[in-house]
Motif scaffolding. Sequence first.
Motif, short mmCIF file in Angstrom:
data_model
loop_
_atom_site.label_atom_id
_atom_site.label_comp_id
_atom_site.label_asym_id
_atom_site.label_seq_id
_atom_site.Cartn_x
_atom_site.Cartn_y
_atom_site.Cartn_z
N LEU A 312 -8.45 83.21 -10.74
CA LEU A 312 -7.62 84.33 -10.31
C LEU A 312 -8.43 85.40 -9.57
O LEU A 312 -7.85 86.27 -8.91
CB LEU A 312 -6.91 84.95 -11.52
N ALA A 313 -9.73 85.35 -9.67
CA ALA A 313 -10.56 86.36 -9.00
C ALA A 313 -10.32 86.37 -7.50
O ALA A 313 -10.46 87.43 -6.85
CB ALA A 313 -12.04 86.11 -9.30
N ALA A 314 -9.94 85.23 -6.93
CA ALA A 314 -9.69 85.16 -5.49
C ALA A 314 -8.46 85.96 -5.09
O ALA A 314 -8.26 86.23 -3.89
CB ALA A 314 -9.52 83.70 -5.06
N VAL A 386 -9.59 90.79 -14.22
CA VAL A 386 -9.17 90.78 -12.82
C VAL A 386 -8.04 91.78 -12.63
O VAL A 386 -6.96 91.63 -13.20
CB VAL A 386 -8.73 89.38 -12.36
N ARG A 387 -8.28 92.78 -11.83
CA ARG A 387 -7.24 93.76 -11.50
C ARG A 387 -6.41 93.19 -10.35
O ARG A 387 -6.93 92.98 -9.25
CB ARG A 387 -7.88 95.08 -11.08
N THR A 388 -5.14 92.90 -10.57
CA THR A 388 -4.32 92.25 -9.55
C THR A 388 -3.32 93.19 -8.87
O THR A 388 -2.72 92.81 -7.87
CB THR A 388 -3.55 91.06 -10.15
N ALA A 389 -3.13 94.38 -9.40
CA ALA A 389 -2.18 95.33 -8.81
C ALA A 389 -2.93 96.48 -8.16
O ALA A 389 -3.88 97.03 -8.73
CB ALA A 389 -1.22 95.86 -9.87
N ALA A 453 -1.91 85.04 -2.33
CA ALA A 453 -3.25 84.72 -2.80
C ALA A 453 -3.20 84.20 -4.24
O ALA A 453 -3.94 83.28 -4.61
CB ALA A 453 -4.16 85.94 -2.72
N VAL A 454 -2.31 84.77 -5.07
CA VAL A 454 -2.14 84.26 -6.43
C VAL A 454 -1.64 82.82 -6.39
O VAL A 454 -2.15 81.95 -7.12
CB VAL A 454 -1.16 85.16 -7.22
N LEU A 455 -0.66 82.56 -5.55
CA LEU A 455 -0.12 81.19 -5.45
C LEU A 455 -1.18 80.23 -4.94
O LEU A 455 -1.27 79.08 -5.41
CB LEU A 455 1.10 81.18 -4.52
N ASP A 456 -1.98 80.65 -3.97
CA ASP A 456 -3.06 79.78 -3.46
C ASP A 456 -4.09 79.51 -4.55
O ASP A 456 -4.67 78.41 -4.62
CB ASP A 456 -3.75 80.45 -2.27
N ALA A 457 -4.32 80.49 -5.42
CA ALA A 457 -5.37 80.36 -6.43
C ALA A 457 -4.94 79.53 -7.62
O ALA A 457 -5.73 78.74 -8.15
CB ALA A 457 -5.82 81.74 -6.90
#
Length: 533
Positions: A312-314, A386-389, A453-457
């Motif tokens: 998820l870091a990506a 991982v900060r996603t927002a 990016a979340v979907l790709d990861a």
Amino acid sequence: MGFAHEYADAVLHRGRIPMEPAHFVPDWADGPRKGKFYPGVEPCALPNGDDLADAPAGRGLLPRPGEPVGPGGFTLPLLSAMLKDSYGLTGRRLGIQANSDLSGLPFYTHANWSRGTAGGGGLYPVSIYWASGPSGPLTPGIHYYDTHRHAVQRLLTGDVSARVREALGPDAPAEARETDQYLILGVKYWQNAFKYNSFSYHVVSTDVGTLVQTWRIWAGARGLRTAPVMWFDEPRLNGLLGTVGEEEAVFAVVPLRWEGSGAASRTAPGPDPVVRHRDVERSRTVLEFPTVLAMHAATVANATGRPASGALAAAAALPAPADGTRVALPAPAFPEVPVRRALRTRRSSFGRFDAARPVTPAQLSAILAACAATSLDSDADPDGTVRTARMYAFVNHVAGIEPGAYVYDAEAGDLLLVEPGPQGAFLQDTYFLANYNLEQAGAVLVPTVRTTAVLDAVGDRGYRLAVGTAGAVAQTFYVAAAALELGAGVALGFDNIAFIEKLGLGDGDEAPLLIMPLGNERPRPADFRHEIA
């Protein structure tokens, strides 16, 4: 690229290109219940937990880095109180406001019962099941939480906790492997799709995030931890619950560390047992929407394919720009407000904002910091590192801060100017409904998530994670605003693309998923409140 990419793109563009069926009209008279009805299944009342010592909401909203989890675990009074404060009915509210459903609310059949957790459209489609093993206080089995009566109904007798554990997989987080108590979150699609049709998959993903975040705040205030597992053998859990996946899907499982629990039980030989009781649907006509079915299929296809550590870091939120005009904010802090009080005073302001009383920089700082720190801490990122927002703020009326659009630097705690000048006209022109005057809000906050990016990861199932994160941010926003005695609202009906253009996000993959107005409300409101908890 899977179907979830197409769906995410359609959601972003729905303000300009309507999602099919474009001319759908809900049949309000034939709508479903806000909950499930199991005839003949006796309820077992739960304690309210009123005698429990409350805890400050700020501890759950702004957890200290590295703060250890408390040594204790859940008990029946604690679990019961958490369920009540999050999804149970706590009171009836009726007030003069600008929402479109105001004309029907005085009638008891349309009563607006308040809950601690926000729900998209006020529909609350999440079903909470408690799979309890031998260490729990009740007869082992699967229990459904009846929100209207604050009771549980035992749907299946017998210990199935080991089967739930197996469905989560051997690589599930440690807390999932070392307990025999699980909260299973199912989503009955029709409870939301009857109103939002194809858009409903997005809405229910948000709803799961709001509920999970309520538990995170509530438990965190007491030194406990709740974290959802989102990758598991979903068809197997649907089989245990006796539900059809295309009608009701299991979105998350939340393991509970139970006080004094011993070793986890083992699976008995033989096939899985199945809940035989069936929910009786109120609607005479239940419709299926191909887009929802396609999203369900896409997110179930690799349900057991848990992302590798660090994947998820990506998709982490981008850092704030190094250059630009900065506005310093005070250090974030919350008053010592009990978490239960914050949850029970949480509400949507619906047009009550009053620009005559500006928001203070300290209030804005606390809410931005809490929202930016929000994550689901799921099995895709068990440590919550991982900060996603990422947070943006459209400032209208904040004392000492010039109007403009800003990006929040979560590391420095500053605002960076994106566009100077009043933003009220833009905010109102790009909002679909008439229940908020956004120019009167002190500020309108906008969380973004790098959805593609979340979907790709992590694959198509990551859609639940990306949009659930936005829902978690929304719930943090509501609770933080209540703790600071500010009005708040959250809306999904806006022109997402206009915000991408306004904030200069067109060259990236940041998706603005919500708008969240914040401000002081008009004094002396014409409100009726009847507390039932």
